[in-house]
Design a protein around this motif. Structure first.
Motif, PDB file in Angstrom:
ATOM      1  N   ASN A 190       0.865  -1.361  -0.229  1.00  0.00           N
ATOM      2  CA  ASN A 190      -0.056   0.029  -0.166  1.00  0.00           C
ATOM      3  C   ASN A 190       0.866   1.518   0.122  1.00  0.00           C
ATOM      4  O   ASN A 190       0.078   2.517  -0.526  1.00  0.00           O
ATOM      5  CB  ASN A 190      -0.459   0.213   1.049  1.00  0.00           C
ATOM      6  CG  ASN A 190      -2.256  -1.188   1.004  1.00  0.00           C
ATOM      7  OD1 ASN A 190      -2.784  -1.836   0.399  1.00  0.00           O
ATOM      8  ND2 ASN A 190      -2.427  -1.277   1.974  1.00  0.00           N
ATOM      9  N   TYR A 191       2.684   0.917   0.325  1.00  0.00           N
ATOM     10  CA  TYR A 191       2.525   2.226   0.792  1.00  0.00           C
ATOM     11  C   TYR A 191       3.946   2.057  -0.523  1.00  0.00           C
ATOM     12  O   TYR A 191       3.940   3.534  -1.027  1.00  0.00           O
ATOM     13  CB  TYR A 191       3.917   2.243   1.978  1.00  0.00           C
ATOM     14  CG  TYR A 191       2.637   2.378   2.846  1.00  0.00           C
ATOM     15  CD1 TYR A 191       2.485   3.307   4.089  1.00  0.00           C
ATOM     16  CD2 TYR A 191       2.403   1.035   3.971  1.00  0.00           C
ATOM     17  CE1 TYR A 191       1.586   3.724   4.434  1.00  0.00           C
ATOM     18  CE2 TYR A 191       1.100   1.288   4.613  1.00  0.00           C
ATOM     19  CZ  TYR A 191       1.164   2.589   5.209  1.00  0.00           C
ATOM     20  OH  TYR A 191       0.409   2.098   6.591  1.00  0.00           O
ATOM     21  N   THR A 192       4.124   1.544  -0.815  1.00  0.00           N
ATOM     22  CA  THR A 192       6.039   1.062  -2.453  1.00  0.00           C
ATOM     23  C   THR A 192       4.504   1.740  -3.161  1.00  0.00           C
ATOM     24  O   THR A 192       5.596   2.088  -4.136  1.00  0.00           O
ATOM     25  CB  THR A 192       5.902  -0.335  -2.544  1.00  0.00           C
ATOM     26  OG1 THR A 192       5.145  -1.054  -1.772  1.00  0.00           O
ATOM     27  CG2 THR A 192       6.858  -0.429  -0.777  1.00  0.00           C
TER      28      THR A 192
END
Length: 490
Positions: A190-192
């Motif tokens: 979700n962050y990368t």
């Protein structure tokens, strides 16, 4: 100057004592490379339509979500398979050649590595498909950023390949992140995904991977330049000395002496320890076949193929380089009054022990997949002990590749114990058991297939003395050619 270096590389190749073997292997490896290129092209073209039509989600957004695992997997594969830059620096350091040129050339060789070029066969077709579906020039920027990350992996691998203290903690972190995502505790993608998607949605974020590539190249260059010395690694280290006599092996006479030498080799040298680690990882290779995750592997030939590899990881990785493991002192050994039979037997017993241990560890396949799956591994182990153990030693007489066990301490050392050449030489040793098992499976049942493979191994074991006599004769015939090959430094 680079032209002269390329000329020297070419001369070292065709003047090598093992030129014929190397040429055949490079041709075969070229065909394998073409095979993987076709697969990557097909994946690059097909993944867009697969995601869009079968999963009904936005393709690029989905690729960006999971591309982090693609990059991490690439780095792990590189660590174990990609060769480090190797340059015979001894005759160069007393010539008017700048150290910078030598380092740039050696690092440049890694940039044209198959491990880098292969990814272009995925990203370029995928980018073309994106352009055809109206994604605009941002798709090109995204592709440039991804290739820059691939080259960053190349130079990161150059750095961490000499420092296990960096790689294994990094691998532990990655495994932990995959585990917590699998159990829905924390999803790192979700962050990368925000970053990778930003390389497409902005006109500047793709510059960060390019900058990372430049930075990692600089640190790689700086590391190798500082270590570009003949006396690097000669400084003594004050470590606690430990004596390991393995006196319990004395009861086996000369055979025990050779076994003690091999056990110490496996424990004390990074290159041989890497072989043991890879052998252990091969035990889990069968999970690709027996979990039915890949439809193409759900046939008798491929399942016995996996059984051979699960039990024979050590046999293939260590055995393929007999007697090259002893190349540093092979001349001294050949000047002693030793029996080749004892030398060959010690290597054979070591491979038998390694195969037996792997088979015992692999017993968890029985628990999770049933006795028939485990029987594939057991009969594979019998075949490995009775037949393949002889074949790898026979092949070792002709594969005259010296191994410098001290190379792991040098900047321009080749310390890869497990490489593609080893695997390619192993292919013929797999075809016979695959055919035997398939013959029994289709003529009667899986039990007949088990019996045929096991009988082949038992017969090989029964006639091992005759086989050893033939192998001993070949080793004696190749003795002086092997010594001459081991004297070569490049």
């Amino acid at each position: 100057m680079f032209k002269h270096f390329i000329s020297l590389e070419w001369k070292a190749f065709y003047r090598s004592a093992s030129f014929a073997t190397n040429l055949v292997l490079k041709i075969v490896m070229g065909l394998v490379a073409l095979y993987f290129m076709v697969i990557f092209i097909a994946a690059g073209v097909g993944i867009f339509f697969l995601i869009k039509e079968d999963f009904h989600v936005e393709p690029l957004f989905t690729v960006n979500k999971y591309i982090i695992y693609y990059l991490v997997g690439d780095l792990v594969i590189r660590y174990f398979f990609q060769k480090m830059p190797v340059t015979n620096i001894k005759p160069l350091l007393n010539l008017p050649i700048k150290r910078d040129v030598i380092v740039h050339f050696s690092l440049g060789k890694t940039m044209i590595s198959f491990f880098n070029i292969l990814h272009a066969f995925f990203f370029i077709p995928f980018t073309i498909v994106l352009l055809m579906h109206g994604y605009g020039f941002q798709a090109v920027l995204w592709s440039l950023g991804m290739m820059a990350l691939i080259y960053s992996n190349n130079f990161i691998n150059v750095l961490i390949n000499n420092k296990n203290i960096v790689f294994y903690p990094l691998l532990a972190i990655v495994v932990t992140l995959i585990s917590v995502q699998y159990y829905h505790i924390f999803d790192v993608t979700n962050y990368t995904q925000l970053f990778f998607q930003g390389m497409f949605s902005t006109n500047y974020l793709f510059l960060m991977p390019i900058l990372l590539t430049i930075v990692t190249y600089y640190f790689s260059f700086d590391y190798f330049k500082k270590n570009l010395n003949l006396d690097t690694g000669l400084a003594k280290k004050n470590d606690e000395a430990k004596t390991e006599n393995f006196t319990w092996l004395n009861q086996f006479g000369t055979l025990g002496t050779f076994l003690k030498n091999d056990i110490k080799l496996l424990k004390r040298n990074k290159r041989s320890r890497t072989t043991v680690i890879m052998s252990f990882l091969f035990i889990f290779y069968g999970l690709l076949f027996y979990t039915n995750a890949i439809e193409a592997y759900q046939n008798p030939m491929m399942q016995v193929f996996a059984g051979i590899f699960v039990s024979g990881g050590f046999l293939f990785t260590f055995g393929q380089f007999v007697p090259s493991w002893d190349s540093a002192y092979y001349q001294l050994m050949m000047s002693q009054n030793i029996q080749y039979r004892e030398y060959i037997s010690s290597k054979w017993w070591l491979m038998v022990i390694g195969t037996s241990i792997a088979t015992i560890i692999a017993s968890f396949y029985w628990v999770f997949f049933g006795w028939q799956i485990y029987m594939l591994i057991v009969v594979g182990a019998i075949y490995n002990i009775g037949v393949n153990s002889h074949l790898v030693m026979l092949g070792g007489a002709f594969v005259k590749t010296p191994i410098d066990l001290t190379m792991a301490k040098k900047a321009f050392g080749d310390k890869q114990a497990f490489n593609v050449k080893t695997m390619l030489i192993s292919i013929p040793k797999l075809l016979v058991p695959m055919l035997l098992y398939s013959l029994g499976f289709y003529l009667h049942s899986a039990n007949l297939g088990f019996l045929l493979v096991a009988l082949a191994g038992i017969f090989g074991f029964a006639f091992r003395n005759t086989v050893f006599a033939k192998i001993e004769k070949i080793y004696k015939t190749e003795k002086y050619a092997t010594i001459a090959a081991y004297k070569q430094k490049n």
